[in-house]
Scaffold this motif. Structure first.
Motif, short mmCIF file in Angstrom:
data_model
loop_
_atom_site.label_atom_id
_atom_site.label_comp_id
_atom_site.label_asym_id
_atom_site.label_seq_id
_atom_site.Cartn_x
_atom_site.Cartn_y
_atom_site.Cartn_z
N PRO A 1 0.83 -1.21 0.00
CA PRO A 1 0.00 0.00 0.00
C PRO A 1 0.87 1.27 0.00
O PRO A 1 2.02 1.25 0.46
N THR A 2 0.33 2.33 -0.52
CA THR A 2 1.08 3.58 -0.67
C THR A 2 1.60 4.08 0.68
O THR A 2 2.76 4.49 0.79
N LEU A 3 0.76 4.07 1.70
CA LEU A 3 1.20 4.58 3.00
C LEU A 3 2.32 3.74 3.59
O LEU A 3 3.21 4.27 4.25
N LEU A 4 2.29 2.46 3.36
CA LEU A 4 3.36 1.61 3.85
C LEU A 4 4.68 1.94 3.15
O LEU A 4 5.74 2.00 3.78
N GLY A 5 4.62 2.18 1.85
CA GLY A 5 5.82 2.57 1.11
C GLY A 5 6.36 3.90 1.57
O GLY A 5 7.58 4.08 1.73
N LEU A 6 5.47 4.87 1.82
CA LEU A 6 5.92 6.18 2.30
C LEU A 6 6.50 6.09 3.71
O LEU A 6 7.47 6.77 4.03
N ALA A 7 5.94 5.22 4.54
CA ALA A 7 6.49 5.02 5.88
C ALA A 7 7.89 4.42 5.79
O ALA A 7 8.79 4.78 6.57
N GLY A 8 8.10 3.53 4.84
CA GLY A 8 9.43 2.95 4.64
C GLY A 8 10.44 4.00 4.20
O GLY A 8 11.58 4.03 4.68
N LEU A 9 10.01 4.88 3.30
CA LEU A 9 10.91 5.96 2.86
C LEU A 9 11.23 6.91 4.01
O LEU A 9 12.36 7.39 4.13
N LEU A 10 10.24 7.17 4.85
CA LEU A 10 10.48 8.02 6.01
C LEU A 10 11.49 7.36 6.94
O LEU A 10 12.40 8.01 7.46
N GLY A 11 11.37 6.05 7.13
CA GLY A 11 12.33 5.33 7.96
C GLY A 11 13.73 5.38 7.40
O GLY A 11 14.71 5.53 8.15
N VAL A 12 13.86 5.28 6.09
CA VAL A 12 15.18 5.36 5.45
C VAL A 12 15.78 6.75 5.68
O VAL A 12 16.95 6.89 6.03
N GLY A 13 14.97 7.77 5.50
CA GLY A 13 15.46 9.15 5.69
C GLY A 13 15.88 9.41 7.13
O GLY A 13 16.93 10.00 7.39
N LEU A 14 15.06 8.97 8.09
CA LEU A 14 15.39 9.18 9.49
C LEU A 14 16.62 8.37 9.90
O LEU A 14 17.45 8.83 10.67
N GLY A 15 16.74 7.16 9.36
CA GLY A 15 17.91 6.35 9.66
C GLY A 15 19.19 6.97 9.13
O GLY A 15 20.24 6.93 9.79
N GLU A 16 19.11 7.56 7.95
CA GLU A 16 20.28 8.22 7.38
C GLU A 16 20.69 9.41 8.24
O GLU A 16 21.87 9.62 8.52
N ARG A 17 19.71 10.19 8.69
CA ARG A 17 20.01 11.35 9.55
C ARG A 17 20.64 10.90 10.87
O ARG A 17 21.58 11.50 11.36
#
Length: 79
Positions: free
Chosen positions: A24-40
């Motif tokens: 689902p779209t929201l699950l994919g966006l949550a994954g991208l948010l996790g990648v961004g926060l992990g990088e930071r």
């Protein structure tokens, strides 16, 4: 910018081939948010560790203890 263009191209290709997204779209966006926060978080942690590894500078001596610069005039001793 490149990743946005690649995502847009993949989205258009999936739409043209009438493929459904595997998540689902929201699950994919949550994954991208996790990648961004992990990088930071990794960057912040690396910066913090590098600060601990560097040694602080040695304290500067008082003005009375400093040597005169090479171009300074040295007073002559009285005879």
């Amino acid at each position: 910018m490149i990743s946005f263009a690649a995502g847009l191209a993949m989205g258009a290709m999936c739409w043209a081939l009438r493929l459904t997204a595997p998540a689902p779209t929201l699950l994919g966006l949550a994954g991208l948010l996790g990648v961004g926060l992990g990088e930071r978080a990794a960057t912040a942690l690396g910066t913090r560790l590098n600060r601990r590894r560097t040694r602080p500078e040695a304290p500067q001596p008082d003005c009375a203890q400093q040597a005169a610069p090479r171009n300074a005039r040295v007073p002559l001793r009285p005879h």
